[in-house]
Design an enzyme around this catalytic site. Structure first.
Site, PDB file in Angstrom:
ATOM      1  N   MET A  30       5.400  -7.575  -6.201  1.00  0.00           N
ATOM      2  CA  MET A  30       5.387  -7.629  -4.731  1.00  0.00           C
ATOM      3  C   MET A  30       5.132  -9.068  -4.265  1.00  0.00           C
ATOM      4  O   MET A  30       4.774  -9.285  -3.097  1.00  0.00           O
ATOM      5  CB  MET A  30       4.336  -6.680  -4.172  1.00  0.00           C
ATOM      6  N   GLY A  31       5.326 -10.047  -5.159  1.00  0.00           N
ATOM      7  CA  GLY A  31       5.243 -11.447  -4.762  1.00  0.00           C
ATOM      8  C   GLY A  31       3.821 -11.974  -4.685  1.00  0.00           C
ATOM      9  O   GLY A  31       2.890 -11.371  -5.219  1.00  0.00           O
ATOM     10  N   GLU A  35      -1.149 -16.227 -11.972  1.00  0.00           N
ATOM     11  CA  GLU A  35      -0.971 -16.281 -13.428  1.00  0.00           C
ATOM     12  C   GLU A  35      -0.710 -14.897 -14.036  1.00  0.00           C
ATOM     13  O   GLU A  35      -0.091 -14.791 -15.084  1.00  0.00           O
ATOM     14  CB  GLU A  35      -2.185 -16.927 -14.098  1.00  0.00           C
ATOM     15  N   HIS A  37       1.170 -12.441 -12.723  1.00  0.00           N
ATOM     16  CA  HIS A  37       2.616 -12.251 -12.618  1.00  0.00           C
ATOM     17  C   HIS A  37       3.355 -13.159 -13.610  1.00  0.00           C
ATOM     18  O   HIS A  37       4.298 -12.740 -14.275  1.00  0.00           O
ATOM     19  CB  HIS A  37       3.114 -12.610 -11.211  1.00  0.00           C
ATOM     20  N   GLY A 148       1.559  -4.841 -15.743  1.00  0.00           N
ATOM     21  CA  GLY A 148       0.244  -5.359 -16.110  1.00  0.00           C
ATOM     22  C   GLY A 148      -0.796  -4.255 -16.261  1.00  0.00           C
ATOM     23  O   GLY A 148      -0.828  -3.309 -15.462  1.00  0.00           O
ATOM     24  N   ASP A 151      -3.217  -2.869 -13.356  1.00  0.00           N
ATOM     25  CA  ASP A 151      -3.006  -1.613 -12.626  1.00  0.00           C
ATOM     26  C   ASP A 151      -2.857  -0.500 -13.663  1.00  0.00           C
ATOM     27  O   ASP A 151      -1.755   0.018 -13.899  1.00  0.00           O
ATOM     28  CB  ASP A 151      -1.768  -1.740 -11.736  1.00  0.00           C
ATOM     29  N   SER A 186      -5.422 -11.261  -8.617  1.00  0.00           N
ATOM     30  CA  SER A 186      -4.768 -10.311  -7.722  1.00  0.00           C
ATOM     31  C   SER A 186      -4.220 -11.087  -6.534  1.00  0.00           C
ATOM     32  O   SER A 186      -4.834 -12.059  -6.088  1.00  0.00           O
ATOM     33  CB  SER A 186      -5.793  -9.284  -7.230  1.00  0.00           C
ATOM     34  N   SER A 187      -3.097 -10.628  -6.022  1.00  0.00           N
ATOM     35  CA  SER A 187      -2.538 -11.267  -4.824  1.00  0.00           C
ATOM     36  C   SER A 187      -3.513 -11.169  -3.667  1.00  0.00           C
ATOM     37  O   SER A 187      -3.506 -11.994  -2.759  1.00  0.00           O
ATOM     38  CB  SER A 187      -1.214 -10.597  -4.441  1.00  0.00           C
TER      39      SER A 187
HETATM   40  P1  AMP Z   1       1.990  -6.682  -7.864  1.00  0.00           P
HETATM   41  O1  AMP Z   1       2.792  -7.838  -7.341  1.00  0.00           O
HETATM   42  O2  AMP Z   1       0.548  -6.744  -7.486  1.00  0.00           O
HETATM   43  O3  AMP Z   1       2.631  -5.345  -7.599  1.00  0.00           O
HETATM   44  O4  AMP Z   1       1.980  -6.846  -9.435  1.00  0.00           O
HETATM   45  C1  AMP Z   1       3.177  -6.950 -10.165  1.00  0.00           C
HETATM   46  C2  AMP Z   1       2.865  -6.745 -11.615  1.00  0.00           C
HETATM   47  O5  AMP Z   1       1.939  -7.747 -12.037  1.00  0.00           O
HETATM   48  C3  AMP Z   1       2.213  -5.379 -11.893  1.00  0.00           C
HETATM   49  O6  AMP Z   1       2.747  -4.843 -13.092  1.00  0.00           O
HETATM   50  C4  AMP Z   1       0.765  -5.747 -12.051  1.00  0.00           C
HETATM   51  O7  AMP Z   1       0.040  -4.854 -12.872  1.00  0.00           O
HETATM   52  C5  AMP Z   1       0.865  -7.116 -12.683  1.00  0.00           C
HETATM   53  N1  AMP Z   1      -0.378  -7.854 -12.481  1.00  0.00           N
HETATM   54  C6  AMP Z   1      -1.035  -8.051 -11.302  1.00  0.00           C
HETATM   55  N2  AMP Z   1      -2.185  -8.734 -11.513  1.00  0.00           N
HETATM   56  C7  AMP Z   1      -2.261  -8.953 -12.844  1.00  0.00           C
HETATM   57  C8  AMP Z   1      -3.217  -9.601 -13.690  1.00  0.00           C
HETATM   58  N3  AMP Z   1      -4.330 -10.147 -13.207  1.00  0.00           N
HETATM   59  N4  AMP Z   1      -2.962  -9.645 -15.014  1.00  0.00           N
HETATM   60  C9  AMP Z   1      -1.840  -9.076 -15.530  1.00  0.00           C
HETATM   61  N5  AMP Z   1      -0.902  -8.463 -14.784  1.00  0.00           N
HETATM   62  C10 AMP Z   1      -1.100  -8.402 -13.462  1.00  0.00           C
END
Ligand code: AMP
Length: 297
Positions: A30-31, A35, A37, A148, A151, A186-187
């Site tokens: 989701m952008g 690190e 991502h 990741g 989640d 986290s974003s």
């Molecule tokens: P999101 O943009 O938050 O939906 O995350 C996109 C992907 O990145 C998902 O598969 C998350 O689980 C992964 N992700 C987010 N934060 C982390 C992190 N700190 N370490 C590893 N993977 C992550």
């Protein structure tokens, strides 16, 4: 790296690669890249011939309109970071491209999606995740997709989705990337004030306390959780849940065993954060210690 906006463009770009038999990897995001991502993108780059990153803030998985509105967005910065990580295609569709007028489908996966994150955020959260991931898999048709462990429940939901609907995609789960002080990246972390940023470290500390007590041989989940909750309370964060669950079913455990996972969700100010940590039990540690001793004799 090319940025693609439509499903037609995406399919046209990928068709020749597929025809050549190249291995296509997808990293759904989701952008607001960090690190965490980038670790998924680098892993995909190492494993695959063609790397596609999707950037789509999926409205269907947000239970609060305010959270959706406040979600950080910076596509120009994301594009630079993705290009630097060696991504071939950034698929960044408009919301109407993904959900055109009249869109009506929902992918629903039952019990696993109704506990913890599903209970707190409502059933629509994981339905939204499962629906958009199904669509992304149909759009990209990747050989492998990267998620990741941050989640954790989502990774189980995705595995169940792929298994239940016979999807032909390999799912790879990548480790949690943390800041130096333990905070899981986290974003949403950018929304924390300096004081909240400090408070937020309580989540990983609480998980560490739980993990250490389990490793020391305490198998009673309630006893271990009490110590973790005390850490969260002391930091002044508002805990939604701190639980020990089976790492496969996400059912709560009263006695800690092999595949147990400690999971936490807490509000730090107006920001909701989640984290998790696998638990090794004292008995397993003792077995390893015993094996090591036996081996050295
Ligand atoms: P999101 O943009 O938050 O939906 O995350 C996109 C992907 O990145 C998902 O598969 C998350 O689980 C992964 N992700 C987010 N934060 C982390 C992190 N700190 N370490 C590893 N993977 C992550």
């Amino acid at each position: 790296m090319r940025t693609l906006r439509t499903i037609a463009e995406l399919r046209a770009a990928l068709a020749p690669h597929r025809h050549e038999g190249l291995r296509i990897g997808l990293v759904p995001t989701m952008g607001a890249f960090h690190e965490g991502h980038l670790s998924l993108m680098r892993r995909a780059r190492a494993d695959c011939d063609i790397v596609v990153v999707s950037l789509f803030v999926n409205p269907k998985q947000f239970n609060e309109g305010a959270d959706l509105d406040a979600y950080p967005r910076d596509e120009a910065r994301d594009a630079l970071l993705a290009a630097d990580a060696g991504v071939d295609y950034l698929f960044a569709p408009d919301v109407h491209e993904v959900y055109p007028p009249g869109f009506a489908a929902t992918v629903s996966l039952g019990a696993l999606t109704e506990v913890l994150e599903g209970a707190q955020r409502g059933p629509a959260h994981f339905e939204g995740v499962a629906t958009v991931v199904t669509k992304l898999f149909n759009m990209v048709a990747p050989d492998v997709a990267y998620f990741g462990q941050k989640d954790a429940q989502q990774t189980r939901v995705i595995k169940q989705l792929v298994r239940d609907l016979n999807m032909q995609v390999q799912i790879e789960i990548c480790p949690i990337i943390r800041e130096g002080d333990g905070l899981a990246m986290s974003s949403r972390n950018v929304r924390l004030s300096p004081d909240e940023r400090e408070q937020a470290t309580a989540l990983s500390r609480a998980l560490r306390i739980v993990a250490e007590q389990a490793l020391a041989g305490e198998s009673d989940a309630d006893a271990v959780l009490a110590a973790g909750r005390a850490e969260l309370d002391a930091a002044g964060v508002s805990t939604e849940y701190l639980e020990i669950v089976d790492g496969e079913t996400f059912a709560p455990l009263t006695t800690i065993h092999g595949s147990a996972l400690a999971v936490v969700a807490a509000w730090v100010g107006s920001t909701r954060l989640i984290d998790n940590h696998p638990l090794s039990t004292g008995s397993i540690a003792a077995q390893y210690a015993g094996a090591a001793t036996a081996g050295s004799n």
